[in-house]
Design an enzyme around this catalytic site. Structure first.
Site, PDB file in Angstrom:
ATOM      1  N   SER A 257       0.826  -1.351  -0.415  1.00  0.00           N
ATOM      2  CA  SER A 257       0.006  -0.435   0.008  1.00  0.00           C
ATOM      3  C   SER A 257       1.077   1.391  -0.111  1.00  0.00           C
ATOM      4  O   SER A 257       2.433   1.172   0.444  1.00  0.00           O
ATOM      5  CB  SER A 257      -0.970  -0.300   1.320  1.00  0.00           C
ATOM      6  OG  SER A 257      -0.543   0.622   2.113  1.00  0.00           O
ATOM      7  N   ASP A 258       0.759   2.223  -0.357  1.00  0.00           N
ATOM      8  CA  ASP A 258       0.765   3.752  -0.178  1.00  0.00           C
ATOM      9  C   ASP A 258       0.632   3.355   1.430  1.00  0.00           C
ATOM     10  O   ASP A 258      -0.091   2.770   2.274  1.00  0.00           O
ATOM     11  CB  ASP A 258       0.287   4.340  -1.131  1.00  0.00           C
ATOM     12  CG  ASP A 258       1.698   6.102  -1.418  1.00  0.00           C
ATOM     13  OD1 ASP A 258       2.476   5.634  -0.620  1.00  0.00           O
ATOM     14  OD2 ASP A 258       1.495   6.676  -2.768  1.00  0.00           O
ATOM     15  N   ALA A 259       2.248   5.201   1.696  1.00  0.00           N
ATOM     16  CA  ALA A 259       1.736   5.244   3.726  1.00  0.00           C
ATOM     17  C   ALA A 259       0.175   5.335   3.864  1.00  0.00           C
ATOM     18  O   ALA A 259      -0.197   6.791   3.467  1.00  0.00           O
ATOM     19  CB  ALA A 259       2.578   6.745   3.339  1.00  0.00           C
TER      20      ALA A 259
END
Length: 721
Positions: A257-259
């Protein structure tokens, strides 16, 4: 290491830990920034180390000190017995900084791009990094969007070629992580993080193509996108990560996932709470959660997600670690790291990249290259800014070795150079989310007099034989969370340029940028314009090589350069309207053509195209053209092939790039350049059929130096029977 045996020994909590990637902040306190809202700079590392001690983390990011990497790896092995995967944003270099990605795309040189990312990967692996969150392969057709700087521009064919080259370079030593899947570059209004609403036709034919190419090139990781895609948060989309990525394209790596994007499923109003967010993401196919703090995946043991779903995700992470050899050799050779980072060959590669990525937009009267005996006034706030020369999205740079434009010109012209900083880029810049990494904009000195600085710059220009004006944007005005509502040059830079030109001194404009700016006045009044982008560690030396003719510019634009922000979005590959004869006059107050077309770029040579042929051999077509350098100067040219399908089951774009080749020709020399046009080049995804199709049709072929190429021929494809 027997992965299945290891999986069998793990507790549910340890499995959840393997699926968690923590930020690890050990950055200096700048006094006015925090790593993220609500995150305590001092407490965050302690929380992460506590997780390591109980086997509650499988990966960390933002660690670049080899000694620190070894210390944290030891904590993980003593805690849970499984080595850590270290990730980092190695976007366009680690210690040796290459031109920004949009600049590298402007080289149209896939071998160069691959070599550049191989250097970045070598340096990153030497300090203990295993995974890079790059390349960014999002198509961007709205230059207001700040992250246009990280990609390859507007075109899916060029974007796919650049993506594949970057993946090949990275994967020599790292796991490449193409991002952001999918559609992030189509944010509404060019506003970073806003939703994207993209038709299936555009998704498959435009936005998916670079990702498909990256997967086929061997990418080991894919990163999710933050935003809603057609009403569903991308990070919770089973269709994206299972149906498309795995079932259709056969991807076998892992998804990160992105942050905080898994936690954000709650923010979106998609998941009801963190356990629900964790369940939805991992079931969709998101294997590793990137979390700043309080991971949603900590709640996985308390959900009803089937054990085999979690085991599949953990297995993918463990297999990646095994392929990297971390079970056998988890530590970094600290002495080797120092040697690798200091390799002078890396700097030479960066210099060559900056030379080849520069785009000569205009050169009236042959002002460039500059004569060696002329006095030069170097003017502008970016001419001697080391930090801006590097550009955004770099974190482990060494400013001391950065060569600015002023440094490079002085290296060649010596005491014939005078310098005036002039006015600042802008009076006010919103704080960047990356200021904590050294991106802070220093304030003007106490008592700074902008009017006096402006006058000094004009005076210096008046006294010189030629003025080189370096204008653009500060590096923290572009990138993530750095969109702009205007394409005007910031501040009073245009006023300064007009004043310099008014002196009568021949003027060269150097642009330091990552997006197109409004150059309508400059394109009419400044004889020479060279887009140098943010050229990196060796940028100043490369710029001097170009200005004084040691090498010829050869870059080509990877996007259509609009005249004004009101034309956005603008792309060359639009479909044919019902009144194509009026295409150029769709606006009452402005032409609806770009200021500079996609693929545009001049050189010190001049090129002619002739004898274009297209030969059909079954399903394949061979296109050949003769390219001649009609000047007396050795120079590069990027030969471009565009295709148009006249009729079929859907309206097809007026032109689509389907081939390109960079050649270097001596003055007066010719070369026969050939392209293959295959069924893959002619196929497209059809919205009604929901699959790729091939049509029998007549095809127009255009070959030349940009997307307006006039040399044309045709061929016809018919299916027997």
């Amino acid at each position: 290491m027997d992965i299945e045996e290891l999986l069998g020994r793990m507790t549910p909590a340890e499995k959840a830990g393997q699926l968690t990637q923590y930020f690890y902040f050990t950055l200096p306190d700048t006094g006015d920034t925090e790593p993220a809202p609500g995150v305590d700079r001092e407490e965050q590392p302690h929380a992460v180390e506590a997780a390591l001690a109980r086997g509650g983390a499988g990966s960390l990011l933002f660690v670049t000190d080899p000694a620190e990497t070894n210390r944290l790896q030891r904590l993980a092995l003593e805690g849970g017995g499984v080595p850590l995967l270290f990730g980092f944003d190695v976007i366009h270099g680690l210690r040796t900084i290459f031109p920004v990605p949009i600049a590298m795309a402007a080289s149209w040189d896939t071998d160069l791009i691959e070599r550049g990312q191989a250097v970045a990967a070598r340096e990153a692996r030497a300090v203990g990094i295993h995974l890079t969150f790059a390349p960014m392969v999002d198509i961007a057709r709205d230059p207001r969007w700040g992250r246009i700087i990280e990609g390859a521009g507007e075109d899916p064919f060029l974007g796919a070629a650049v993506a594949a080259a970057q993946v090949r370079g990275f994967q020599r030593d790292l796991i490449a992580g193409p991002k952001h899947f999918a559609g992030y570059g189509a944010a509404v209004g060019g506003r970073d993080y806003d939703e994207a609403n993209i038709s299936e036709y555009e998704l498959w034919n435009v936005y998916f193509e670079p990702f498909r190419a990256a997967v086929e090139a061997g990418a080991g990781n894919i990163m999710t996108a933050y935003m809603d895609l057609n009403g569903v948060p991308a990070s919770g989309s089973h269709w994206l990560f299972t149906t498309v990525l795995r079932d259709t394209w056969g991807f076998r790596g892992f998804v990160v996932s992105d942050a905080n994007a898994v936690r954000n499923l709650v923010t979106h109003g998609f998941a009801k709470d963190l356990p629900d967010a964790a369940a939805r993401a991992v079931t969709a196919g998101v294997d590793l959660e990137m979390a700043i703090s309080d991971p949603a995946y900590d709640h996985l043991p308390d959900t009803d997600v089937p054990a085999d779903v979690i085991d599949t995700a953990v297995r993918r992470i463990l297999e990646a670690k095994q392929r990297l050899g971390l079970f056998d050799n988890p530590y970094v050779d600290e002495d080797l790291a120092r040697v690798t980072l200091a390799d002078p060959a890396h700097r030479e590669a960066a210099r060559e990249a900056a030379q080849r990525s520069a785009v000569l937009l205009r050169n009236e009267g042959g002002l460039l290259p500059l004569a060696p005996d002329r006095s030069v006034a170097v003017i502008g706030p970016l001419a001697d800014s080391k930090r801006d020369t590097l550009g955004p999205w770099v974190f482990d740079f060494d400013l001391d070795e950065t060569v600015t434009v002023l440094d490079g010109i002085r290296r060649v012209a010596g005491d014939r150079v005078t310098y005036a900083r002039g006015i600042p880029v802008a009076q006010r810049v919103f704080p960047s989310m990356f200021d904590m990494f050294g991106g802070n904009r220093p304030e003007d000195p106490e008592g700074f007099d902008a009017d006096a600085a402006f006058a000094e710059a004009v005076e210096v220009a008046t006294a010189a034989d030629v003025a080189v004006v370096v204008l653009g944007e500060w590096q923290n005005m572009i990138g993530e969370a750095a969109s702009r509502s205007s394409l005007d040059p910031p501040g009073r830079q245009l006023d300064l340029l007009k004043a310099v030109v008014a002196t009568g001194t021949p003027t060269v404009l150097l642009l330091m940028n990552g997006r197109p700016l409004d150059l309508r006045w400059a394109a009419a009044h400044v004889p020479a314009i060279l887009d140098i982008w943010y050229p990196g560690t060796q940028g100043g030396n490369a710029v001097a090589d170009l200005l004084f003719g040691a090498v010829s510019p050869g870059g080509k634009l990877p996007f259509s350069w609009p005249r004004t922000v009101g034309q956005i979005p603008m792309t060359y590959s639009h479909t044919v309207s019902h009144e194509p004869q009026n295409q150029a006059r769709r606006y009452w107050d402005e032409e609806s053509t770009p200021l500079f077309p996609f693929g545009h770029g001049l050189s010190y040579g001049r090129f002619g195209y002739s004898d274009l042929t297209a030969t059909v051999d079954g399903d394949d077509v061979r296109v050949s053209v003769t390219v001649t350098n009609t000047s007396g100067v050795t120079a590069p040219e990027v030969v471009q092939l565009y295709l148009h399908q006249r009729h079929g089951r859907a309206s097809r774009p007026v032109r689509e790039l389907k081939g390109f080749r960079r050649v270097v020709l001596d003055g007066g020399a010719s070369e026969r350049v050939e392209f293959a046009v295959t069924p893959e080049h002619r196929s497209y995804w059809h919205a009604a059929v929901r699959d790729r199709v091939l049509d029998d049709s007549v095809f127009d072929v255009y070959v030349g130096g940009d997307s307006t190429a006039s040399l044309a021929t045709t061929f016809e494809i018919t299916t027997p029977g």
